[in-house]
Design a protein around this motif. Sequence first.
Motif, PDB file in Angstrom:
ATOM      1  N   SER A 490      36.920  56.320   1.039  1.00  0.00           N
ATOM      2  CA  SER A 490      35.767  56.055   0.874  1.00  0.00           C
ATOM      3  C   SER A 490      34.600  56.027   0.221  1.00  0.00           C
ATOM      4  O   SER A 490      33.303  55.545  -0.031  1.00  0.00           O
ATOM      5  N   ARG A 491      34.952  57.013  -2.185  1.00  0.00           N
ATOM      6  CA  ARG A 491      33.620  57.163  -2.481  1.00  0.00           C
ATOM      7  C   ARG A 491      33.796  54.962  -3.439  1.00  0.00           C
ATOM      8  O   ARG A 491      33.189  55.260  -3.636  1.00  0.00           O
ATOM      9  N   ASP A 492      34.874  54.385  -2.382  1.00  0.00           N
ATOM     10  CA  ASP A 492      34.802  53.105  -3.526  1.00  0.00           C
ATOM     11  C   ASP A 492      34.456  52.182  -2.214  1.00  0.00           C
ATOM     12  O   ASP A 492      34.354  50.774  -2.909  1.00  0.00           O
ATOM     13  N   LEU A 493      34.099  52.477  -1.563  1.00  0.00           N
ATOM     14  CA  LEU A 493      32.674  51.509  -0.164  1.00  0.00           C
ATOM     15  C   LEU A 493      31.555  51.978  -0.144  1.00  0.00           C
ATOM     16  O   LEU A 493      31.554  53.006   0.523  1.00  0.00           O
ATOM     17  N   GLN A 494      30.822  51.142   0.131  1.00  0.00           N
ATOM     18  CA  GLN A 494      30.036  51.030   0.087  1.00  0.00           C
ATOM     19  C   GLN A 494      29.482  50.767   1.769  1.00  0.00           C
ATOM     20  O   GLN A 494      28.534  49.820   1.835  1.00  0.00           O
ATOM     21  N   LEU A 495      29.985  51.647   2.171  1.00  0.00           N
ATOM     22  CA  LEU A 495      30.173  50.761   3.910  1.00  0.00           C
ATOM     23  C   LEU A 495      30.019  52.351   4.382  1.00  0.00           C
ATOM     24  O   LEU A 495      30.778  53.134   4.848  1.00  0.00           O
ATOM     25  N   THR A 496      29.708  52.236   6.438  1.00  0.00           N
ATOM     26  CA  THR A 496      30.108  53.237   6.901  1.00  0.00           C
ATOM     27  C   THR A 496      31.454  52.948   7.444  1.00  0.00           C
ATOM     28  O   THR A 496      31.513  51.675   8.020  1.00  0.00           O
ATOM     29  N   LYS A 497      31.834  54.000   8.237  1.00  0.00           N
ATOM     30  CA  LYS A 497      32.928  53.877   8.844  1.00  0.00           C
ATOM     31  C   LYS A 497      33.121  53.246  10.112  1.00  0.00           C
ATOM     32  O   LYS A 497      34.104  52.651  10.087  1.00  0.00           O
ATOM     33  N   MET A 498      32.439  52.825  10.967  1.00  0.00           N
ATOM     34  CA  MET A 498      31.809  51.887  12.055  1.00  0.00           C
ATOM     35  C   MET A 498      32.043  50.054  10.737  1.00  0.00           C
ATOM     36  O   MET A 498      32.364  49.713  11.893  1.00  0.00           O
ATOM     37  N   MET A 499      30.935  50.506  10.009  1.00  0.00           N
ATOM     38  CA  MET A 499      30.537  48.989   9.120  1.00  0.00           C
ATOM     39  C   MET A 499      32.649  48.540   9.043  1.00  0.00           C
ATOM     40  O   MET A 499      33.106  47.371   9.320  1.00  0.00           O
ATOM     41  N   PHE A 500      33.307  49.414   8.793  1.00  0.00           N
ATOM     42  CA  PHE A 500      34.629  49.505   7.984  1.00  0.00           C
ATOM     43  C   PHE A 500      35.638  49.265   9.235  1.00  0.00           C
ATOM     44  O   PHE A 500      36.815  47.846   9.125  1.00  0.00           O
ATOM     45  N   HIS A 501      35.345  49.918  10.390  1.00  0.00           N
ATOM     46  CA  HIS A 501      35.700  49.033  11.638  1.00  0.00           C
ATOM     47  C   HIS A 501      36.090  47.932  11.737  1.00  0.00           C
ATOM     48  O   HIS A 501      36.211  46.878  12.135  1.00  0.00           O
ATOM     49  N   ARG A 502      34.676  47.831  12.093  1.00  0.00           N
ATOM     50  CA  ARG A 502      34.223  46.104  12.433  1.00  0.00           C
ATOM     51  C   ARG A 502      35.083  44.853  11.139  1.00  0.00           C
ATOM     52  O   ARG A 502      35.123  44.447  11.852  1.00  0.00           O
ATOM     53  N   GLU A 503      34.685  45.475  10.061  1.00  0.00           N
ATOM     54  CA  GLU A 503      35.210  44.328   8.892  1.00  0.00           C
ATOM     55  C   GLU A 503      36.921  44.343   9.427  1.00  0.00           C
ATOM     56  O   GLU A 503      37.077  43.242   9.742  1.00  0.00           O
ATOM     57  N   VAL A 504      37.913  45.813   9.675  1.00  0.00           N
ATOM     58  CA  VAL A 504      38.669  45.720   9.781  1.00  0.00           C
ATOM     59  C   VAL A 504      39.085  44.675  11.195  1.00  0.00           C
ATOM     60  O   VAL A 504      40.333  43.653  11.341  1.00  0.00           O
ATOM     61  N   GLN A 505      38.073  45.044  11.894  1.00  0.00           N
ATOM     62  CA  GLN A 505      37.986  43.659  13.226  1.00  0.00           C
ATOM     63  C   GLN A 505      37.987  42.545  13.190  1.00  0.00           C
ATOM     64  O   GLN A 505      39.060  41.914  14.052  1.00  0.00           O
ATOM     65  N   ARG A 506      37.136  42.491  12.691  1.00  0.00           N
ATOM     66  CA  ARG A 506      37.099  40.912  12.185  1.00  0.00           C
ATOM     67  C   ARG A 506      38.633  40.259  10.889  1.00  0.00           C
ATOM     68  O   ARG A 506      38.779  39.081  11.327  1.00  0.00           O
ATOM     69  N   TRP A 507      39.183  41.302  10.047  1.00  0.00           N
ATOM     70  CA  TRP A 507      40.441  41.062   9.467  1.00  0.00           C
ATOM     71  C   TRP A 507      41.008  40.225  10.701  1.00  0.00           C
ATOM     72  O   TRP A 507      42.138  39.709  10.381  1.00  0.00           O
ATOM     73  N   ARG A 508      41.646  41.225  11.890  1.00  0.00           N
ATOM     74  CA  ARG A 508      42.526  41.210  12.980  1.00  0.00           C
ATOM     75  C   ARG A 508      42.601  39.558  13.388  1.00  0.00           C
ATOM     76  O   ARG A 508      43.007  38.812  13.352  1.00  0.00           O
ATOM     77  N   THR A 509      41.259  39.420  14.219  1.00  0.00           N
ATOM     78  CA  THR A 509      41.049  38.117  14.370  1.00  0.00           C
ATOM     79  C   THR A 509      41.257  36.979  14.025  1.00  0.00           C
ATOM     80  O   THR A 509      42.004  36.006  13.600  1.00  0.00           O
ATOM     81  N   ARG A 510      41.319  37.188  11.970  1.00  0.00           N
ATOM     82  CA  ARG A 510      41.364  35.979  11.415  1.00  0.00           C
ATOM     83  C   ARG A 510      42.409  35.460  11.323  1.00  0.00           C
ATOM     84  O   ARG A 510      43.136  34.592  11.490  1.00  0.00           O
ATOM     85  N   TRP A 511      43.743  37.000  10.954  1.00  0.00           N
ATOM     86  CA  TRP A 511      45.125  36.557  11.091  1.00  0.00           C
ATOM     87  C   TRP A 511      46.074  36.400  12.469  1.00  0.00           C
ATOM     88  O   TRP A 511      46.986  35.960  13.125  1.00  0.00           O
ATOM     89  N   VAL A 512      45.299  36.133  13.573  1.00  0.00           N
ATOM     90  CA  VAL A 512      45.736  36.531  15.110  1.00  0.00           C
ATOM     91  C   VAL A 512      45.458  34.898  15.139  1.00  0.00           C
ATOM     92  O   VAL A 512      46.756  33.932  15.868  1.00  0.00           O
ATOM     93  N   ILE A 513      44.563  33.547  14.835  1.00  0.00           N
ATOM     94  CA  ILE A 513      45.260  32.830  14.796  1.00  0.00           C
ATOM     95  C   ILE A 513      46.326  31.656  13.633  1.00  0.00           C
ATOM     96  O   ILE A 513      45.674  30.462  14.094  1.00  0.00           O
ATOM     97  N   VAL A 514      46.288  32.340  12.941  1.00  0.00           N
ATOM     98  CA  VAL A 514      47.208  31.953  11.907  1.00  0.00           C
ATOM     99  C   VAL A 514      48.508  32.138  12.169  1.00  0.00           C
ATOM    100  O   VAL A 514      48.932  33.088  12.411  1.00  0.00           O
ATOM    101  N   ASP A 515      49.500  31.582  11.875  1.00  0.00           N
ATOM    102  CA  ASP A 515      51.390  31.500  12.403  1.00  0.00           C
ATOM    103  C   ASP A 515      51.571  32.418  11.567  1.00  0.00           C
ATOM    104  O   ASP A 515      51.119  32.481  10.484  1.00  0.00           O
ATOM    105  N   ASP A 516      52.983  32.709  11.559  1.00  0.00           N
ATOM    106  CA  ASP A 516      53.112  34.144  10.676  1.00  0.00           C
ATOM    107  C   ASP A 516      53.859  33.156   9.644  1.00  0.00           C
ATOM    108  O   ASP A 516      54.008  33.705   8.836  1.00  0.00           O
ATOM    109  N   ALA A 517      54.740  31.855   9.735  1.00  0.00           N
ATOM    110  CA  ALA A 517      54.946  31.814   8.380  1.00  0.00           C
ATOM    111  C   ALA A 517      53.763  31.310   7.484  1.00  0.00           C
ATOM    112  O   ALA A 517      54.321  31.550   5.893  1.00  0.00           O
ATOM    113  N   GLN A 518      52.346  31.403   7.583  1.00  0.00           N
ATOM    114  CA  GLN A 518      51.056  31.193   6.681  1.00  0.00           C
ATOM    115  C   GLN A 518      50.710  32.963   6.608  1.00  0.00           C
ATOM    116  O   GLN A 518      49.250  32.291   4.909  1.00  0.00           O
TER     117      GLN A 518
END
Length: 614
Positions: A490-518
């Motif tokens: 938390s000390r290194d993140l310039q984000l609120t907890k809600m903003m971090f959760h949203r960023e992790v959600q976008r991160w999940r979505t990005r890799w859902v559409i990518v094959d496991d081999a890549q």
Amino acid sequence: MERQTSSEQHLRDGKRTLNTLRVRDGNTDPVLSNIYGMENGPRIRCVLIGSSSRRLQPRWFVSNSWLRYSTSKDSVYCGPCRFFGPQGGDSKEKAFGVSPINDWSNLGKLVTRHQALKSLQNTIILCGKQGLALRGHGEDDGNFVKLLEYRSKDNGLLRDHMLKKETTNKYTSPEIQNALIQICGEIIVGDIVRDCNKSPCFGFITDEATDCSTTEQMALCVRFYEVDKCITKEKFLGFAECGATTGKALTDKFLHNLTEKGIVIQNMRGQGYDGAANMSGKYRGVHARVREIIPDAVYTHCKVHSLNLCIIHACKEPLVRNVMDTIQTIAFAFDYSAKRLTAFNDALNNDELAKGEMDRRRKLKRCDCDLLVAVEESKVVKTMINQERNDQAVWDALFESAIYIAQHNDIEPSFPRVEQRQCHRSNKEADDPSSYWRKNMFLPFIDHLYTELDERLINAEPRYSAQYLLPKRLNQLSEALVDSVFDSYSRDLQLTKMMFHREVQRWRTRWVIVDDAQKPSDLSDTIRTAHQDLYPGIHKVLCVLVSMPVSTATAERSFSVMRRVKTYLRNTMTTSRLSGLGLLNVYREKILDSELVLDIFARRKNRKLALVFQ
């Protein structure tokens, strides 16, 4: 008049041999491209000095392409220094830069000093990179002076400099050597510090050792992720002398040296030491005192040391300890005989299986190995140990191998008698030697080693929860783990907890559409895909995690350099000189700019002679 025309013609011929120095925008400035600072060559006037007249010799423009002639002042100056150099400084620094020179009788001395000192500096760099001693029994019979004498055979300027009768102006004394060596080290460290400070964070690594003069030396190293090149680096910063080895004294020394070198210590996010009490103490150790100043600098016990301790503690079982004593005796038999040792090395080199195992031992010592890789490899070893413990075929193969060796040495397989009253002896019942040794030596050793690996290498540090941000582990990332990652960083993140959760959600979505081999599987590859602008929180978390030290191997390697540089024949060497020569030897592939070294040398102290044209 005819002589003057001939001189001007010589100057015009020399002008064609000059290399044009271009400014950054691609245009050429007349001051740099023309030999006089103007298109047509002027007539050089004679100057009356004493009872004789002196004239600037045209040959100086041919042999020294940086010289330029000013017709308005009838003087020469350094074109690049005049154009790029600073305009301040004392009279010595202004020579050839701000204040042109027209003392034609002493111009040769001013130029040759510069060239001679450059040769001296290059010789010092050569000796430092090759690990050669500069001095011998006396100051005139060392490698430094002898190399200068050898180079002077083909260098007239250097030969004239070395043949001077004055010893004070030769600049070959140990004090001058130390000054130039120190400047070379500072230039090398300056480049490392610049890269380290560009990184979001760094890990600090250090270790201590005693040199041949019984002086406690500590090696200072940093581990950081270079964002521009997308690689993890571990760099040696030099040696420092330990006045005391208490936790407080070492902490003050470490932080003082890092600050003195220009490191921003508030960016420290990891500490890597051995397990000594003064380093790893929970309350008064170095890591605890550092965390009082920098709370986010998490301590990591060197994983290589931890693995070694696992084996040492597992070998404390009585029967295993006896076996290790026997192996040590056999090792002494090879070590003290050149013929036996040569035969053993030949046999080892021909054994591909043994060579493969030796290569695997070096895995944890590589700087590109991160904590996640170290923990995963530890889990692999732990799983294999557990499987082999429960596999009877593994023990049967081991015992058959032991019988084969015993038969070649006329030893009959057996086991000690069982006595109920001797409670300190392994007394598990067995019907044959195989069962006895399995129950009383093999299983206790494996169980002890299994427990040690779990306690020392596979610990649950809260920061490790960030491993589930790797694309191949996102399916294991729960909301609770996301909260744990946020709380740990938390000390290194310039984000609120809600903003971090949203960023992790976008991160999940990005890799859902990518094959496991890549999908990237390790930490370094993942950081390359986490763009700093698109995923600032995840990028920062992964950079912190990759900067945490895995082992102290980089610091320990520097002690090999220390023992090569500071030998028993060179045991009066100071720590400053040792550090400079060590840096030159470690970074021997780095090309140092001699002009920069001489520039710093001339500015650092008022010299009797003007050495560099600023």
